[in-house]
Design a protein around this motif. Structure first.
Motif, PDB file in Angstrom:
ATOM      1  N   GLY A 117      -4.141  -6.574   7.029  1.00  0.00           N
ATOM      2  CA  GLY A 117      -4.145  -5.118   6.921  1.00  0.00           C
ATOM      3  C   GLY A 117      -4.524  -4.674   5.515  1.00  0.00           C
ATOM      4  O   GLY A 117      -5.233  -3.676   5.331  1.00  0.00           O
ATOM      5  N   THR A 118      -4.074  -5.458   4.535  1.00  0.00           N
ATOM      6  CA  THR A 118      -4.411  -5.136   3.141  1.00  0.00           C
ATOM      7  C   THR A 118      -5.920  -5.157   2.930  1.00  0.00           C
ATOM      8  O   THR A 118      -6.492  -4.245   2.321  1.00  0.00           O
ATOM      9  N   THR A 121      -7.429  -1.976   4.477  1.00  0.00           N
ATOM     10  CA  THR A 121      -7.272  -0.709   3.736  1.00  0.00           C
ATOM     11  C   THR A 121      -8.046  -0.749   2.416  1.00  0.00           C
ATOM     12  O   THR A 121      -8.676   0.238   2.023  1.00  0.00           O
ATOM     13  N   TYR A 144       3.008   2.774   3.016  1.00  0.00           N
ATOM     14  CA  TYR A 144       2.595   1.463   2.519  1.00  0.00           C
ATOM     15  C   TYR A 144       1.317   1.066   3.248  1.00  0.00           C
ATOM     16  O   TYR A 144       1.227   1.214   4.471  1.00  0.00           O
ATOM     17  N   HIS A 145       0.351   0.610   2.462  1.00  0.00           N
ATOM     18  CA  HIS A 145      -0.950   0.272   3.065  1.00  0.00           C
ATOM     19  C   HIS A 145      -1.379  -1.137   2.656  1.00  0.00           C
ATOM     20  O   HIS A 145      -2.565  -1.419   2.547  1.00  0.00           O
ATOM     21  N   GLY A 146      -0.381  -2.014   2.410  1.00  0.00           N
ATOM     22  CA  GLY A 146      -0.708  -3.343   1.924  1.00  0.00           C
ATOM     23  C   GLY A 146      -0.689  -3.347   0.401  1.00  0.00           C
ATOM     24  O   GLY A 146      -0.487  -2.315  -0.241  1.00  0.00           O
ATOM     25  N   SER A 157       7.781   0.065   2.427  1.00  0.00           N
ATOM     26  CA  SER A 157       7.991  -1.309   2.892  1.00  0.00           C
ATOM     27  C   SER A 157       8.699  -2.145   1.828  1.00  0.00           C
ATOM     28  O   SER A 157       9.670  -1.699   1.219  1.00  0.00           O
ATOM     29  N   MET A 242      -0.192  -0.511  11.731  1.00  0.00           N
ATOM     30  CA  MET A 242       1.063  -0.640  12.495  1.00  0.00           C
ATOM     31  C   MET A 242       1.017   0.165  13.796  1.00  0.00           C
ATOM     32  O   MET A 242       1.438  -0.301  14.843  1.00  0.00           O
ATOM     33  N   LYS A 267      -2.312  -6.362  12.885  1.00  0.00           N
ATOM     34  CA  LYS A 267      -1.147  -6.682  13.722  1.00  0.00           C
ATOM     35  C   LYS A 267      -1.502  -6.933  15.194  1.00  0.00           C
ATOM     36  O   LYS A 267      -1.981  -7.994  15.550  1.00  0.00           O
TER      37      LYS A 267
END
Ligand code: KE4
Length: 430
Positions: A117-118, A121, A144-146, A157, A242, A267
């Motif tokens: 996911g990091t 983004t 939170y975006h990683g 997170s 998510m 995910k």
């Protein structure tokens, strides 16, 4: 509950791994005590190295919407393993999953697979800056975006769990370009954009915040965000790592009928294997290498194993009624929790969107803002967490994470959870 093997493994892990874990939120820093080590998952259950069984509401932090080792996912992985593990070249299955994602999320005309996911983004931010030729970006406090440098600012997170919303090692020059706004605050949006809208490359938002616990958007928040971004030539990025395929088959963008310019995913689309993705209109995505000037790459992007697991997952969740059933299971659980907390006189409320939910030890009827999340009773949460754990229910070891229910959770698991909660609530005030 005997945790001797977990304890021994943790002591050993501390000799070789920072904090003994490969991701901070696993370390139990937000709840106290030592992290558990697991050896197996079956359906709705996790089994730890001391053979303790737990009803699992973490689901590997969201991917396991079908539960552990769903037969269709395991079969798809077995079949792929017979063919190969990685080729570093394109496969038919990558085209199939890209087509499926574009069909399920019409705002996406082109999609690039990555491995986390990091990465998704980080790539989407770079693309938005390349497309708009602007440098400034906006995120929201508690989202939170990683662990992207420019996004580790007032993040949620694990960084919130550790009480370090801003990370050491991120140059000030990076964070000077990142503006933080309060989530669900329409007035703050309007006032910010009236001043600097024309300078903003993109706004990245969790359409349902899942990293300050679970906080849905208030009516008008996403709509205003969409309208302001369109008016000022700013790209709207929905971080659906998510929420994608978790809150609905079409993600949060289908639930709230908002079409973002870019979407990030992860995910669920990997079925539990390492995956991420970012996508948007052909016009914007054509700027991505090799055809465009915004570089992005990845050795194992589109991993045949992750794609096989993801495709199997997408097939099962596309079946009619899948989300309706999941949503009603979650509601049954949350109504039961709220009723038991009320009976025990414990201030407690919940939020739910689809198959993700949040539990708050809060006096608020509904928690809608980050400031309310931060006023929750952390001591009550920690007591609740450990009581539930001792009763065989595994919750996210942090007050700032969402909970996830899976297709494998049935009446038995929900009843077991409610019985455990009744006991937990009865001891909290003691
Ligand atoms: P990864 O790089 O961890 O695959 O994805 C980062 C990410 C991006 N966007 C959203 C909305 C996310 O929730 C995440 C990661 N989620 C956390 C749990 N809240 C991962 C758990 C962890 O960090 O160990």
């Amino acid at each position: 509950m005997n945790n001797e093997n977990s304890r021994n493994l943790y002591d050993l892990a501390l000799q070789y791994i920072p904090g003994g874990v490969n991701s901070p939120v696993r370390a139990f820093k937000g709840v106290g005590g030592n992290p558990l080590f697991f050896k197996a998952g079956e359906g709705a259950y996790l089994i730890d190295v001391d053979d303790n069984r737990y009803v699992d509401y973490v689901g590997a932090w969201g991917p396991l919407i079908l539960g552990h080792r769903h037969e269709r996912v395991v079969l798809a992985l077995r079949e792929q393993l017979e063919q190969g593990i990685a080729y570093g070249a394109s496969t038919e299955a990558e085209v199939t999953i890209a087509k499926k994602i574009c069909e399920l999320m019409p705002s996406i005309e082109r999609v690039r697979l990555v491995t986390s996911g990091t990465e998704a983004t980080m790539s989407a931010i770079r693309l938005a800056r390349g497309y708009t030729k602007r440098d400034k970006i906006v995120k929201f406090e508690g989202c939170y975006h990683g662990h992207v440098d420019s996004l580790l600012v007032k993040a949620g997170s694990g960084s919130l769990t550790l009480g370090e919303p801003d990370s050491l090692g991120v140059p000030k020059a990076f964070t000077d370009l990142t503006y933080i706004l309060p989530y669900n605050d329409v007035a703050a949006l309007e006032s910010f954009f009236s001043g600097q809208g024309e300078e903003i490359a993109c706004v990245i938002v969790e359409p349902v915040a899942g990293n300050m616990n679970c906080v849905p958007p208030v009516p008008g928040f996403l709509e205003t965000l969409r309208e302001l971004c369109s008016r000022h030539g700013t790209l709207l990025i929905f971080d659906e790592v998510m929420t994608g395929f978790r809150v609905a088959l079409g993600g949060a963008q289908s639930v709230y009928a908002i079409s973002p310019d870019l979407t990030t995913l992860g995910k669920v689309i990997g079925g539990g294997l390492p995956v991420g993705a970012f996508g948007g209109s052909k016009e914007i995505m054509d700027l991505i290498a090799p055809d465009g000037a915004v570089y992005q790459a990845g050795t194992l992007s589109g991993s045949p194993l992750a794609v096989a697991a993801g495709l199997a997952m997408l097939e099962v969740i596309s079946e009619p009624g899948f989300y309706t059933k999941l949503e009603s299971k979650a509601k049954l659980l949350l109504d039961g929790l709220e009723q038991r907390a009320r009976t025990a006189g414990v201030p407690f409320s919940t939020n739910q969107v689809g198959a993700m939910f949040g539990c708050f030890f809060s006096v608020e009827e509904k928690v809608t803002h980050f400031s309310q999340v931060m006023q929750c009773n952390l001591d009550h949460f920690q007591r609740y967490f450990h009581s539930m754990l001792n009763s065989g229910v595994y919750l996210a070891p942090s007050a700032y994470e969402a909970g996830f229910i899976s297709a494998a959770h049935g009446d038995e698991e929900i009843q077991k959870t409610l019985n455990a909660a009744e006991k937990a609530f009865s001891t909290i005030n003691k």
